[in-house]
Design a protein around this motif. Structure first.
Motif, PDB file in Angstrom:
ATOM      1  N   LEU A 204      28.442  10.556 -12.520  1.00 16.63           N
ATOM      2  CA  LEU A 204      27.832   9.681 -13.476  1.00 16.63           C
ATOM      3  C   LEU A 204      26.415   9.297 -13.228  1.00 16.63           C
ATOM      4  CD1 LEU A 204      31.083   6.974 -14.127  1.00 16.63           C
ATOM      5  CD2 LEU A 204      30.061   8.818 -15.670  1.00 16.63           C
ATOM      6  N   LEU A 205      25.944   8.881 -12.136  1.00 10.51           N
ATOM      7  CA  LEU A 205      24.533   8.412 -11.766  1.00 10.51           C
ATOM      8  C   LEU A 205      23.714   9.700 -12.090  1.00 10.51           C
ATOM      9  CD1 LEU A 205      24.641   6.177  -8.704  1.00 10.51           C
ATOM     10  CD2 LEU A 205      24.070   5.426 -10.856  1.00 10.51           C
ATOM     11  N   ILE A 206      24.100  10.780 -11.576  1.00  5.89           N
ATOM     12  CA  ILE A 206      23.414  12.146 -11.948  1.00  5.89           C
ATOM     13  C   ILE A 206      23.248  12.234 -13.579  1.00  5.89           C
ATOM     14  CG2 ILE A 206      23.292  14.384 -11.863  1.00  5.89           C
ATOM     15  CD1 ILE A 206      24.699  14.139  -8.729  1.00  5.89           C
ATOM     16  N   GLY A 207      24.339  11.991 -14.194  1.00  6.52           N
ATOM     17  CA  GLY A 207      24.418  12.167 -15.850  1.00  6.52           C
ATOM     18  C   GLY A 207      23.327  11.457 -16.170  1.00  6.52           C
ATOM     19  N   ILE A 208      23.414  10.094 -15.804  1.00  5.56           N
ATOM     20  CA  ILE A 208      22.514   9.020 -16.244  1.00  5.56           C
ATOM     21  C   ILE A 208      20.943   9.438 -16.130  1.00  5.56           C
ATOM     22  CG2 ILE A 208      21.527   6.587 -16.164  1.00  5.56           C
ATOM     23  CD1 ILE A 208      24.639   5.832 -16.469  1.00  5.56           C
ATOM     24  N   ALA A 209      20.844   9.695 -14.715  1.00  6.63           N
ATOM     25  CA  ALA A 209      19.246  10.174 -14.417  1.00  6.63           C
ATOM     26  C   ALA A 209      18.908  11.422 -15.356  1.00  6.63           C
ATOM     27  CB  ALA A 209      19.483  10.632 -12.848  1.00  6.63           C
ATOM     28  N   VAL A 210      20.005  12.503 -15.583  1.00  9.46           N
ATOM     29  CA  VAL A 210      19.447  13.432 -16.184  1.00  9.46           C
ATOM     30  C   VAL A 210      18.924  12.995 -17.788  1.00  9.46           C
ATOM     31  CG1 VAL A 210      20.274  15.752 -17.516  1.00  9.46           C
ATOM     32  CG2 VAL A 210      20.774  15.264 -14.911  1.00  9.46           C
ATOM     33  N   LEU A 211      19.978  12.141 -18.206  1.00  8.92           N
ATOM     34  CA  LEU A 211      19.475  11.774 -19.605  1.00  8.92           C
ATOM     35  C   LEU A 211      18.144  11.136 -19.645  1.00  8.92           C
ATOM     36  CD1 LEU A 211      22.595   9.527 -20.740  1.00  8.92           C
ATOM     37  CD2 LEU A 211      21.686  11.739 -22.029  1.00  8.92           C
ATOM     38  N   ILE A 212      17.851  10.169 -18.583  1.00  3.71           N
ATOM     39  CA  ILE A 212      16.613   9.512 -18.482  1.00  3.71           C
ATOM     40  C   ILE A 212      15.517  10.526 -18.336  1.00  3.71           C
ATOM     41  CG2 ILE A 212      15.193   7.838 -17.145  1.00  3.71           C
ATOM     42  CD1 ILE A 212      17.020   6.471 -18.870  1.00  3.71           C
ATOM     43  N   GLY A 213      15.628  11.520 -17.472  1.00  2.57           N
ATOM     44  CA  GLY A 213      15.054  12.804 -17.202  1.00  2.57           C
ATOM     45  C   GLY A 213      14.404  13.223 -18.549  1.00  2.57           C
ATOM     46  N   VAL A 214      15.410  13.647 -19.041  1.00  2.40           N
ATOM     47  CA  VAL A 214      15.193  14.607 -20.217  1.00  2.40           C
ATOM     48  C   VAL A 214      14.542  13.823 -21.217  1.00  2.40           C
ATOM     49  CG1 VAL A 214      16.239  15.884 -22.166  1.00  2.40           C
ATOM     50  CG2 VAL A 214      16.925  16.047 -19.840  1.00  2.40           C
ATOM     51  N   SER A 215      14.870  12.514 -21.378  1.00  2.00           N
ATOM     52  CA  SER A 215      14.251  11.814 -22.571  1.00  2.00           C
ATOM     53  C   SER A 215      12.737  11.473 -22.077  1.00  2.00           C
ATOM     54  CB  SER A 215      14.938  10.696 -23.070  1.00  2.00           C
ATOM     55  OG  SER A 215      15.177   9.814 -22.063  1.00  2.00           O
ATOM     56  N   ALA A 216      12.683  11.173 -20.899  1.00  2.00           N
ATOM     57  CA  ALA A 216      11.367  10.755 -20.356  1.00  2.00           C
ATOM     58  C   ALA A 216      10.128  12.017 -20.535  1.00  2.00           C
ATOM     59  CB  ALA A 216      11.370  10.628 -18.825  1.00  2.00           C
ATOM     60  N   TRP A 217      10.696  13.245 -20.688  1.00  2.00           N
ATOM     61  CA  TRP A 217      10.082  14.414 -20.764  1.00  2.00           C
ATOM     62  C   TRP A 217       9.279  14.157 -22.159  1.00  2.00           C
ATOM     63  CZ3 TRP A 217       8.613  17.225 -16.800  1.00  2.00           C
ATOM     64  CH2 TRP A 217       8.369  18.634 -17.133  1.00  2.00           C
ATOM     65  N   GLN A 218      10.167  13.440 -23.125  1.00  2.00           N
ATOM     66  CA  GLN A 218       9.349  13.451 -24.433  1.00  2.00           C
ATOM     67  C   GLN A 218       8.308  12.099 -24.764  1.00  2.00           C
ATOM     68  OE1 GLN A 218      13.575  13.564 -26.112  1.00  2.00           O
ATOM     69  NE2 GLN A 218      12.676  14.796 -27.559  1.00  2.00           N
ATOM     70  N   GLY A 219       8.457  11.442 -23.443  1.00  2.00           N
ATOM     71  CA  GLY A 219       7.440  10.241 -23.751  1.00  2.00           C
ATOM     72  C   GLY A 219       8.262   9.036 -23.517  1.00  2.00           C
ATOM     73  N   TRP A 220       7.605   7.657 -23.381  1.00  2.00           N
ATOM     74  CA  TRP A 220       8.278   6.552 -23.116  1.00  2.00           C
ATOM     75  C   TRP A 220       9.175   5.901 -24.153  1.00  2.00           C
ATOM     76  CZ3 TRP A 220       7.069   1.924 -25.547  1.00  2.00           C
ATOM     77  CH2 TRP A 220       6.081   1.840 -26.240  1.00  2.00           C
ATOM     78  N   ARG A 221       8.656   6.258 -25.555  1.00  3.58           N
ATOM     79  CA  ARG A 221       9.352   5.793 -26.711  1.00  3.58           C
ATOM     80  C   ARG A 221      10.738   6.363 -26.789  1.00  3.58           C
ATOM     81  NH1 ARG A 221       4.072   7.111 -27.626  1.00  3.58           N
ATOM     82  NH2 ARG A 221       2.751   5.088 -27.941  1.00  3.58           N
ATOM     83  N   HIS A 222      10.790   7.724 -26.514  1.00  5.28           N
ATOM     84  CA  HIS A 222      12.023   8.586 -26.637  1.00  5.28           C
ATOM     85  C   HIS A 222      13.035   7.699 -25.402  1.00  5.28           C
ATOM     86  CE1 HIS A 222       9.662  11.090 -29.029  1.00  5.28           C
ATOM     87  NE2 HIS A 222      10.941  11.353 -29.810  1.00  5.28           N
ATOM     88  N   ALA A 223      12.417   7.946 -24.223  1.00  7.78           N
ATOM     89  CA  ALA A 223      13.397   7.407 -23.166  1.00  7.78           C
ATOM     90  C   ALA A 223      13.685   5.929 -23.422  1.00  7.78           C
ATOM     91  CB  ALA A 223      12.567   7.482 -21.731  1.00  7.78           C
ATOM     92  N   GLY A 224      12.758   5.244 -24.078  1.00  2.64           N
ATOM     93  CA  GLY A 224      12.882   3.672 -24.423  1.00  2.64           C
ATOM     94  C   GLY A 224      14.409   3.669 -25.285  1.00  2.64           C
ATOM     95  N   MET A 225      14.473   4.585 -26.028  1.00  2.00           N
ATOM     96  CA  MET A 225      15.633   4.597 -27.106  1.00  2.00           C
ATOM     97  C   MET A 225      16.912   4.697 -26.205  1.00  2.00           C
ATOM     98  SD  MET A 225      14.850   6.632 -30.389  1.00  2.00           S
ATOM     99  CE  MET A 225      13.953   7.984 -29.828  1.00  2.00           C
ATOM    100  N   VAL A 226      16.903   5.557 -25.240  1.00  2.00           N
ATOM    101  CA  VAL A 226      18.183   5.791 -24.300  1.00  2.00           C
ATOM    102  C   VAL A 226      18.356   4.358 -23.455  1.00  2.00           C
ATOM    103  CG1 VAL A 226      18.927   6.963 -22.378  1.00  2.00           C
ATOM    104  CG2 VAL A 226      17.586   8.223 -24.166  1.00  2.00           C
ATOM    105  N   SER A 227      17.359   3.913 -23.201  1.00  2.00           N
ATOM    106  CA  SER A 227      17.342   2.497 -22.481  1.00  2.00           C
ATOM    107  C   SER A 227      17.940   1.476 -23.423  1.00  2.00           C
ATOM    108  CB  SER A 227      16.063   2.172 -22.091  1.00  2.00           C
ATOM    109  OG  SER A 227      15.832   2.514 -20.559  1.00  2.00           O
ATOM    110  N   LEU A 228      17.689   1.587 -24.500  1.00  2.00           N
ATOM    111  CA  LEU A 228      18.270   0.524 -25.545  1.00  2.00           C
ATOM    112  C   LEU A 228      19.800   0.778 -25.678  1.00  2.00           C
ATOM    113  CD1 LEU A 228      15.649   0.232 -28.474  1.00  2.00           C
ATOM    114  CD2 LEU A 228      16.071  -1.514 -26.694  1.00  2.00           C
TER     115      LEU A 228
END
Lengths: 341, 113
Positions: A204-228
């Motif tokens: 699960l942790l790896i899954g979350i890290a991948v989610l964050i990593g992939v969205s972080a690739w698009q920038g802080w605004r996209h990764a921020g949506m995942v965080s929200l």
């Protein structure tokens, strides 16, 4: 062209792809031509010279590539934090319908918890089984919908509304597995062996890290949506804790509906307004989560001297909210260096 | 312009600038010339050469010139020294000459004793 030269040249052109985007755009073709010229000249002298020169070329390449990455990162990050934050500042979700769909998870969960609480309302031992189950299903149904929605968003390669849903589904899955595992353990019926439990936690942790990593690739605004998405589910989980025995505070769970609506409004603000609105949305979101958690924590009757879970949980809530934007501030420039876009 | 703040040059950069002094050259010609100038002591790999050329271009010491098409129809790029690059090379040469003069002076003093 000689087959050996052809292969060496092809091999070298594959290696030049490893250079940072800007460098290979500017010099990649030229390097391949020069390499080939050099190899042709060496082959005319003899096979030994050809392989010796080839080895010298390859041997120096890792250092040369790493040096270029180092310089490219220095160049990109050297432009300063404000450049990283304000780049692509005109970004927003243009389609109002997409934005509204993106806002739904916290609102659905909030209403689910409040309605479920209204149905159950009394300690679970004192009410008919059907009422307990109906309330439970109403509480859990939004989670199921969000899980399926998150899956759908992944299948559809993350549409504009997808980041929030995927984030919410990811955190929802983590909380669901954790709750089930703890419930069963309370009855002396651990769901699975500790080893498998740890494996699931790591996955699960790896899954979350991948989610964050992939969205972080698009920038802080996209990764921020995942965080929200993460933070909305983690915040809503506080209300579920209030309804659990022995507290049975279904009255507190009613607040979940307006809080869910507030979270949805903040997500809308984040998606449709400028960066200032986004920062405000994140700050207010974090404050709401903290207030909700303090209210819920106030009903816990912890034994004297036992460690309070408030600070660790607040760290988790704040971390869930900030991990995306922070990862995005690093991820976007990294992508720029590697892919040039 | 104070050239001295850019000195001393690395051997590779010095020889690349020196190679471009008489005329513009493309990448492979620079490599061959550097090897010849240095008596095969400095042998640049393609990666090292283009890493150095990138920095020299950014610093404005060399500039790119089109040299027409090669046999495969691709635009051939050559590099030439700029005035700034020439100034840097002159300054480095003067620095080395001064080092040699100092060394020779000390050596001759030692022999006289």
């Amino acid at each position: 062209m000689n087959q050996v030269l052809n292969r060496l040249s092809r091999f070298y052109s594959i290696l030049t792809v490893l250079y940072p985007y800007g460098f290979r755009q500017e010099f990649g073709c030229e390097m391949q031509i020069v390499f080939l010229e050099k190899m042709v000249a060496q082959k005319e002298i003899g096979a030994w010279n050809l392989w010796r020169t080839f080895w010298k070329e390859i041997r120096g390449l890792p250092i040369a590539i790493l040096t270029e990455y180092w310089l490219a990162f220095q160049d990109t990050f050297g432009r300063g934090i404000m450049f990283l934050i304000t780049e692509d500042k005109s970004w927003r979700i243009e389609d109002r319908r997409d934005a509204i769909i993106a806002c739904l998870p916290p609102a659905m969960v909030g209403f689910g918890i409040a309605l479920g609480a209204l149905v159950i309302w009394e300690p679970w031992q004192t009410i008919p089984h059907w009422r307990l189950m109906t309330g439970f299903v109403i509480m859990m149904l939004p989670g199921l919908v969000i899980g399926l929605g998150g899956l759908w968003a992944l299948i559809k390669r993350v549409p504009p509304w997808g980041h929030i849903w995927i984030g919410a589904a990811g955190m929802g899955l983590v909380l669901f597995v954790k709750t089930i595992a703890e419930e069963r353990a309370d009855f002396g019926l651990p769901m699975i062996s500790p080893v498998i439990d740890n494996v699931i936690a790591v996955m699960l942790l790896i899954g979350i890290a991948v989610l964050i990593g992939v969205s972080a690739w698009q920038g802080w605004r996209h990764a921020g949506m995942v965080s929200l998405g993460f933070a909305s589910m983690a915040g809503m989980a506080s209300f579920s804790m209030a309804t659990a025995a022995p507290f049975n505070r279904y009255d507190l769970a009613l607040i979940a509906a307006p809080v869910g609506l507030m979270m949805a409004s903040l997500i809308y603000l984040y998606l449709r307004k400028g960066d200032g609105g986004r920062v405000v949305a994140i700050l207010v979101f974090g404050t709401i989560n903290a207030i909700v958690f303090f209210i819920v924590a106030s009903i816990w009757d912890l034994p004297e001297g036992s460690p309070s879970p408030v600070i660790p949980f607040l760290i988790v809530l704040t971390g869930a909210l900030l991990v995306g934007p922070i990862a995005g501030l690093v991820g976007r420039p990294v992508r720029k260096v590697i892919q040039g876009s | 312009m104070d050239y001295d703040e850019n000195l001393p040059l690395s051997e590779a950069v010095f020889f690349i600038l020196l190679s471009l002094l008489p005329e513009p050259k493309h990448g492979y010609a620079i490599m061959k010339d550097v090897e010849s100038l240095s008596d095969s002591r400095v042998s640049l790999s393609t990666g090292t050469l283009y890493g150095a050329l990138k920095r020299l271009l950014r610093a404005g010491w060399v500039q790119r010139v089109e040299e027409g098409q090669d046999g495969t129809g691709r635009e051939r790029k050559a590099y030439t020294l700029t005035q700034l690059g020439k100034g840097i090379l002159d300054a480095e040469t003067a620095r080395m000459q001064s080092l040699v003069a100092i060394t020779q002076k000390r050596t001759s003093e030692g022999e006289a004793l």
